[in-house]
Design an enzyme around this catalytic site. Structure first.
Site, mmCIF file in Angstrom:
data_model
loop_
_atom_site.group_PDB
_atom_site.id
_atom_site.type_symbol
_atom_site.label_atom_id
_atom_site.label_comp_id
_atom_site.label_asym_id
_atom_site.label_seq_id
_atom_site.Cartn_x
_atom_site.Cartn_y
_atom_site.Cartn_z
ATOM 1 N N HIS A 48 112.032 32.651 -22.956
ATOM 2 C CA HIS A 48 112.488 31.868 -23.920
ATOM 3 C C HIS A 48 111.597 31.768 -25.218
ATOM 4 O O HIS A 48 110.359 31.538 -25.188
ATOM 5 C CB HIS A 48 112.410 30.490 -23.156
ATOM 6 C CG HIS A 48 112.707 29.196 -24.186
ATOM 7 N ND1 HIS A 48 111.727 28.141 -24.602
ATOM 8 C CD2 HIS A 48 113.774 28.890 -24.708
ATOM 9 C CE1 HIS A 48 112.560 27.316 -25.068
ATOM 10 N NE2 HIS A 48 113.759 27.671 -25.404
ATOM 11 N N HIS A 90 113.414 28.590 -34.477
ATOM 12 C CA HIS A 90 114.066 27.691 -33.710
ATOM 13 C C HIS A 90 114.295 26.519 -34.549
ATOM 14 O O HIS A 90 115.487 25.873 -34.374
ATOM 15 C CB HIS A 90 113.175 26.914 -32.491
ATOM 16 C CG HIS A 90 113.792 26.010 -31.657
ATOM 17 N ND1 HIS A 90 113.806 24.595 -32.050
ATOM 18 C CD2 HIS A 90 114.460 26.041 -30.504
ATOM 19 C CE1 HIS A 90 114.374 23.954 -31.127
ATOM 20 N NE2 HIS A 90 114.998 24.835 -30.207
#
Length: 309
Positions: A48, A90
């Site tokens: 991740h 992100h």
């Protein structure tokens, strides 16, 4: 931004898993996806944002660490710069993970490249700090492909696509340029995910054979209907909800519809084990090394569940 993208065909890279051994390609709408799999009977370990529990997220060192810890996929969140370049980040703003301020969409790639994307990590996690993290740069999608090549697997998310017109076309163009698809448009190492159904449908319209995963962010206990799952199957091969809001019944319904189940972000051993017991076919974790340990333990458990890893 490139504007001359030609529509091209992809052959789906599927992942058939042992917990309910059904090819996710076979479940795709209209038979558009191939039954071939690069992870046959294997539960996937998605690093991740890279191994972001150990290194600054979405930097080359984090991606390298994810590979070293035997993560199966490099996850890349995409934002788009003012001049139409795709970068790994992100947030829509650069504030949290760099020493800069402002929205990615308002900054050119040259301006993004002036930012320090690593020092914040050393300051926030002094016990994990490394000198080499100081001054790290935000990588472009092209730079990630150049560094890791066609042997790596990529789990790519279109972030905030409504903010970035043309993001999907640009992504497919870069995949083609860096030969993540072959001359016939087939891919063996890319999955595309998004919270935006509209973005996934756009990708699907451009190329109905590209494997897609529908993300969900639930605020309360997750529920999903058979009708919703059948609708998702028309364009996607799996779903990815936030793990904290799902239960075993949710996972069972997803798998009964021959969709893959890849929850995020699962960092605790107990939760990893629970996900496996429920039937997850992979998961996102900041600690790919820990998940590999849990998988190893799980395949030797007394229930006789065997996991290829």
């Amino acid at each position: 931004m490139r504007t001359n993208l030609k529509k091209f065909g992809f052959c789906m890279m599927s992942a058939a898993f042992i917990l309910q051994a059904t090819s996710m390609g076979a479940s795709a709408a209209n038979g558009n996806h191939s039954n071939s799999s690069i992870h046959e009977k294997k539960i996937v370990n998605v690093a991740h944002r890279g191994a972001s529990g150990y290194a600054p997220e979405h930097t080359i060192p984090a991606y390298q660490m994810g590979e070293q810890m035997k993560g199966d996929y490099i996850e890349i969140d995409l934002q788009m710069t003012k001049d139409g370049r795709l970068v790994a980040m992100h947030d829509e703003k650069v504030d949290r993970t760099t020493n800069g301020t402002g929205l990615v969409k308002d900054l050119t790639l040259a301006e993004i490249k002036k930012l320090d994307a690593g020092t914040w990590f050393n300051e926030k996690y002094p016990q994990l700090a490394k000198e080499v993290y100081e001054g790290l740069k935000v990588p472009t999608l092209e730079e990630v492909f150049k560094k890791f090549g066609k042997k790596a697997n990529y789990y790519i998310e279109t972030k905030s696509p409504n903010v970035y017109p043309g993001m999907e076309e640009e992504l497919l163009q870069v995949l083609e340029e860096y030969k993540m698809v072959d001359s016939k448009g087939r891919t063996k190492n890319v999955l595309i995910q998004s919270f935006s159904k509209e973005s996934l449908m756009k990708v699907h319209d451009l190329n109905p054979k590209l494997p897609l995963v529908q993300l969900f962010s639930y605020k309360t206990q997750a529920t999903i209907s058979d009708e919703e799952l059948e609708s998702i199957k028309e364009y996607a091969v799996g779903v990815g909800p936030n793990f904290s809001k799902v239960d075993g019944q949710y996972v069972k319904m997803v798998r009964n519809h021959d969709l893959q189940f890849h929850p995020y972000t699962v960092n605790e051993r107990a939760d990893m084990k629970k996900a496996l017991e429920w039937g997850a076919t992979g998961l996102f974790t900041n600690y790919p090394d820990v998940f590999n340990e849990v998988l190893s333990e799980y395949k030797h458990n007394d229930n006789g569940n065997k996991v290829t890893k």
